[in-house]
Design an enzyme around this catalytic site. Structure first.
Site, mmCIF file in Angstrom:
data_model
loop_
_atom_site.group_PDB
_atom_site.id
_atom_site.type_symbol
_atom_site.label_atom_id
_atom_site.label_comp_id
_atom_site.label_asym_id
_atom_site.label_seq_id
_atom_site.Cartn_x
_atom_site.Cartn_y
_atom_site.Cartn_z
ATOM 1 N N GLY A 120 2.903 -0.968 4.349
ATOM 2 C CA GLY A 120 2.864 0.461 4.021
ATOM 3 C C GLY A 120 3.981 0.926 3.829
ATOM 4 O O GLY A 120 4.746 0.570 2.591
ATOM 5 N N ASN B 139 0.792 -1.213 0.030
ATOM 6 C CA ASN B 139 0.064 0.107 0.132
ATOM 7 C C ASN B 139 0.674 1.206 -0.021
ATOM 8 O O ASN B 139 1.388 1.384 1.229
ATOM 9 C CB ASN B 139 -0.810 -0.079 1.183
ATOM 10 C CG ASN B 139 -1.778 1.188 1.358
ATOM 11 O OD1 ASN B 139 -1.649 2.190 0.608
ATOM 12 N ND2 ASN B 139 -2.252 1.175 2.455
ATOM 13 N N LYS C 271 0.072 4.492 -0.064
ATOM 14 C CA LYS C 271 -0.663 5.477 0.235
ATOM 15 C C LYS C 271 -0.577 6.848 -0.629
ATOM 16 O O LYS C 271 -0.252 6.484 -1.731
ATOM 17 C CB LYS C 271 0.034 5.532 1.844
ATOM 18 C CG LYS C 271 -0.076 4.385 2.847
ATOM 19 C CD LYS C 271 -0.056 4.585 4.288
ATOM 20 C CE LYS C 271 -0.211 3.066 4.935
ATOM 21 N NZ LYS C 271 -0.085 3.134 6.308
ATOM 22 N N GLU D 204 -5.113 -4.974 10.732
ATOM 23 C CA GLU D 204 -4.296 -3.889 10.980
ATOM 24 C C GLU D 204 -4.558 -3.147 12.220
ATOM 25 O O GLU D 204 -5.218 -2.276 12.086
ATOM 26 C CB GLU D 204 -4.172 -3.042 9.927
ATOM 27 C CG GLU D 204 -3.892 -3.572 8.388
ATOM 28 C CD GLU D 204 -3.461 -2.672 7.517
ATOM 29 O OE1 GLU D 204 -1.957 -2.586 7.085
ATOM 30 O OE2 GLU D 204 -4.009 -1.330 7.381
ATOM 31 N N HIS E 164 -9.751 1.317 5.039
ATOM 32 C CA HIS E 164 -8.498 1.311 5.718
ATOM 33 C C HIS E 164 -8.548 2.088 6.845
ATOM 34 O O HIS E 164 -9.338 3.328 6.790
ATOM 35 C CB HIS E 164 -7.455 1.721 4.738
ATOM 36 C CG HIS E 164 -5.982 1.695 5.259
ATOM 37 N ND1 HIS E 164 -5.475 2.873 6.035
ATOM 38 C CD2 HIS E 164 -4.851 0.932 5.077
ATOM 39 C CE1 HIS E 164 -4.100 2.432 6.506
ATOM 40 N NE2 HIS E 164 -3.917 1.239 5.805
HETATM 41 P P1 13P Z 1 3.056 0.657 7.759
HETATM 42 O O1 13P Z 1 3.456 -0.845 6.906
HETATM 43 O O2 13P Z 1 3.691 1.669 7.202
HETATM 44 O O3 13P Z 1 2.972 0.482 9.120
HETATM 45 O O4 13P Z 1 1.372 0.636 7.240
HETATM 46 C C1 13P Z 1 0.566 -0.347 7.380
HETATM 47 C C2 13P Z 1 -0.377 -0.026 6.583
HETATM 48 O O5 13P Z 1 -1.390 0.734 7.076
HETATM 49 C C3 13P Z 1 -0.871 -0.871 5.398
HETATM 50 O O6 13P Z 1 -2.072 -0.339 4.978
#
Ligand code: 13P
Length: 251
Positions: A234, A8, A10, A166, A94
């Site tokens: 992420g 992801n 983001k 998560e 999410h």
């Molecule tokens: P991180 O791996 O940066 O902690 O993010 C997790 C996340 O929100 C994936 O959707």
């Protein structure tokens, strides 16, 4: 079963970064065929990702889309638009969408429904906050997110669904507390039970993934291959070498 690994991105990277990323990530393609790897870039980057990965084992998906099929929703993306760009899955609910954009379980359930209606796999994201765990509310919260999230799926003849657990406090941009793997497996078992109770068929085959600061050092701890069969990554998916190392760890 192949491990499922979803990156992801983001709101990071631009379309100009995709070519270099893909060249590095695809340098050792054999290992990628042993996993199911999907990259979820921000919506404007999807055509670039599709172009760069179309002849590779890597697939792509969306981070979010609206619950209505189309209409006057300035700035939004529809499920049909994602599907039309070849997305195979879409993240729904999410924690960052729930927190910053006030998405409710009802909105998330309609997104799950719309993704399914457009032949994409909804990845239903669930997870409690630090305060909720501290107050021993984590199980209640996550079970509610599961039940409401899949509420509209019984209308469909066949089921395609992933669940990503998560815990908000484990995400790298939040407290980033590393969970005890046994707590993750325990929650994944509860999620499986809730799916069994709510879904007429197919509950056993819904993959459950873990997300929260997954990196090459800890990825294996959370994927037991039975209850948890993949990861949602992420920050560590932004670097193609690091993301490739996670794949290497899990195959
Ligand atoms: P991180 O791996 O940066 O902690 O993010 C997790 C996340 O929100 C994936 O959707």
């Amino acid at each position: 079963m192949k491990p499922i690994i979803i990156g992801n991105w983001k709101m990071h990277l631009t379309a100009s970064d995709v070519g270099d990323y893909a060249r590095t990530f695809l340098a050792e393609p054999d290992i990628l065929t042993k996993a199911e790897v999907t990259i979820c870039p921000a919506a404007p980057l999807i055509p670039a990702v599709a172009g760069a990965f179309s002849n590779s084992p890597v697939q792509w998906g969306g981070q979010n889309a609206h619950w209505e099929t189309q209409g006057a929703f300035t700035g939004e993306t529809s499920m049909a638009m994602l599907s039309n760009l070849g997305c195979r899955l879409v993240l729904c609910g999410h924690s960052e969408r729930r927190k910053f954009f006030h998405e409710t379980d009802e909105m998330v359930s309609r997104k799950v429904e719309q993704a399914t209606a457009h032949s994409m796999v909804p990845v239903l994201c669930v997870g409690e906050t630090y305060e909720q765990r501290h107050q021993q509310q984590h199980e209640v919260v996550v079970m509610e997110q599961i039940r409401k999230g899949i509420d509209l799926l019984s209308a469909f003849p066949s089921l395609a669904l992933y669940v990503a657990y998560e815990p908000v406090w484990a995400i790298s941009t939040n407290q980033a507390i590393e969970p005890n793997p046994s707590d993750i497996i325990a929650m994944a078992r509860l999620i499986r039970n809730a799916l069994r109770e709510e879904l007429p068929t197919g509950a056993e085959s819904v993959p459950i993934l873990f997300g929260g600061n997954v990196n090459p050092q800890n990825a294996k701890k959370f994927v037991d291959g039975e209850v948890v069969t993949g990861v949602l990554v992420g920050g560590a998916s932004l670097n193609p070498k690091t993301f490739h190392q996670i794949v290497t760890q899990l195959v």
